[in-house]
Design an enzyme around this catalytic site. Sequence first.
Site, PDB file in Angstrom:
ATOM      1  N   GLU A 153      25.798  59.977  40.444  1.00 16.95           N
ATOM      2  CA  GLU A 153      27.126  60.075  39.854  1.00 16.95           C
ATOM      3  C   GLU A 153      27.845  61.317  40.367  1.00 16.95           C
ATOM      4  O   GLU A 153      27.219  62.265  40.836  1.00 16.95           O
ATOM      5  CB  GLU A 153      27.043  60.152  38.320  1.00 16.95           C
ATOM      6  CG  GLU A 153      27.119  58.810  37.610  1.00 16.95           C
ATOM      7  CD  GLU A 153      28.493  58.151  37.724  1.00 16.95           C
ATOM      8  OE1 GLU A 153      29.420  58.773  38.280  1.00 16.95           O
ATOM      9  OE2 GLU A 153      28.629  57.000  37.264  1.00 16.95           O
TER      10      GLU A 153
ATOM     11  N   HIS B 131      36.263  48.092  45.913  1.00 14.83           N
ATOM     12  CA  HIS B 131      37.659  47.654  45.779  1.00 14.83           C
ATOM     13  C   HIS B 131      38.597  48.773  45.329  1.00 14.83           C
ATOM     14  O   HIS B 131      39.816  48.612  45.374  1.00 14.83           O
ATOM     15  CB  HIS B 131      37.768  46.453  44.836  1.00 14.83           C
ATOM     16  CG  HIS B 131      37.459  46.762  43.399  1.00 14.83           C
ATOM     17  ND1 HIS B 131      37.440  45.803  42.430  1.00 14.83           N
ATOM     18  CD2 HIS B 131      37.140  47.922  42.751  1.00 14.83           C
ATOM     19  CE1 HIS B 131      37.147  46.339  41.254  1.00 14.83           C
ATOM     20  NE2 HIS B 131      36.959  47.623  41.437  1.00 14.83           N
TER      21      HIS B 131
END
Length: 348
Positions: A199, A247
């Site tokens: 992360e 995306h």
Amino acid sequence: MTLTKQDAVNQMMGFFQSKTLITALSLKLFDHLRDQDRNAKQMAALLNCPLRSSEQLLIALQAMGYLEKQDGLYHLPQEHRAFLVSDEPQWLGWLGRHIDTFLYPLWGELKAAVENDTHQRQTVFGDDRSWFDILYQNPDDVTDFQEFLGKFAAPFIDGFIQDYDFSQHQAFLDIGSGIGSLPIAVANAYSGVNLAICELPQTSTFLRDKLVQQGYGQRIQVLEGDVISGDLPIGDYDLIHLGWMLHDYAPETQLIILKNIYDAMPVGGRFIASETPLNADKSGPEFTALLSLNMLVSTDGGIESSPQEYLSRFHQAGFSNARIMDISGPRTLIVGEKTTHNNGSSQC
């Protein structure tokens, strides 16, 4: 498919329904109906809102089907509680707050985004920093974003666990894991697989705390990294997953991300990106097509792509045996392997 004028009217007025439900979630209206039925006057007092406007909202929620009413008392059906009451695991209030804070204002500038082929962050927020820099400046916004993504991911995770054999791998790294839902599911189903999450530093503390709360603080390691810069602690993880993230970026940035992951992977490793791609002929599906417009208004060139476009980027990044894997649920897997060493590049 032929649509009527009424279909068009219904779609144009759809934000009425959206704002009604989000307002009720924001007020935590449904919480007050979890344990007992109440009349409009009682609800107004609990909401600390005027009686007239409270009743208008209650009537709308009944008309939409979320509430029932008998003998003047409003009732929350049992089957609705799981996603409408705030202390339930599938509560949609996280999504509602994210929509109100970010998406709804940005979509108000869709015409300008289409006319100029660019995001509207400067217009809406007075801030030209990246979408994620704006989002991550407020811990509450980070929580909303990660929580609702975790809820959205549930059907995908169920299908992934059902249809993919994780036991063929020794170590699994999930990049951008939200609240850790996928690694937790893998931990529950495959005790022999080492697990870690990669992360950004801005969200790693939130995620570590979340894993500890759920009892997985020792089972799942949290590592810090960045797919854009290439600072990726992949090491010997032989399965890497990037979930619903490509995306968010322009195709040229997607290629950078894929190359960075490829370079950091061990030989023999497998990389999987999960996405909701457009149809091969780009005729839909509707959710993905609308999501692409959401990328337009909010991100720097983010866009939805067809399976073939994703595969082309995988090949350009160096992946072997790039292929599409269909699984149960809403997402599609784009899969590739690394079969040779990098030429002159260093491993993480």
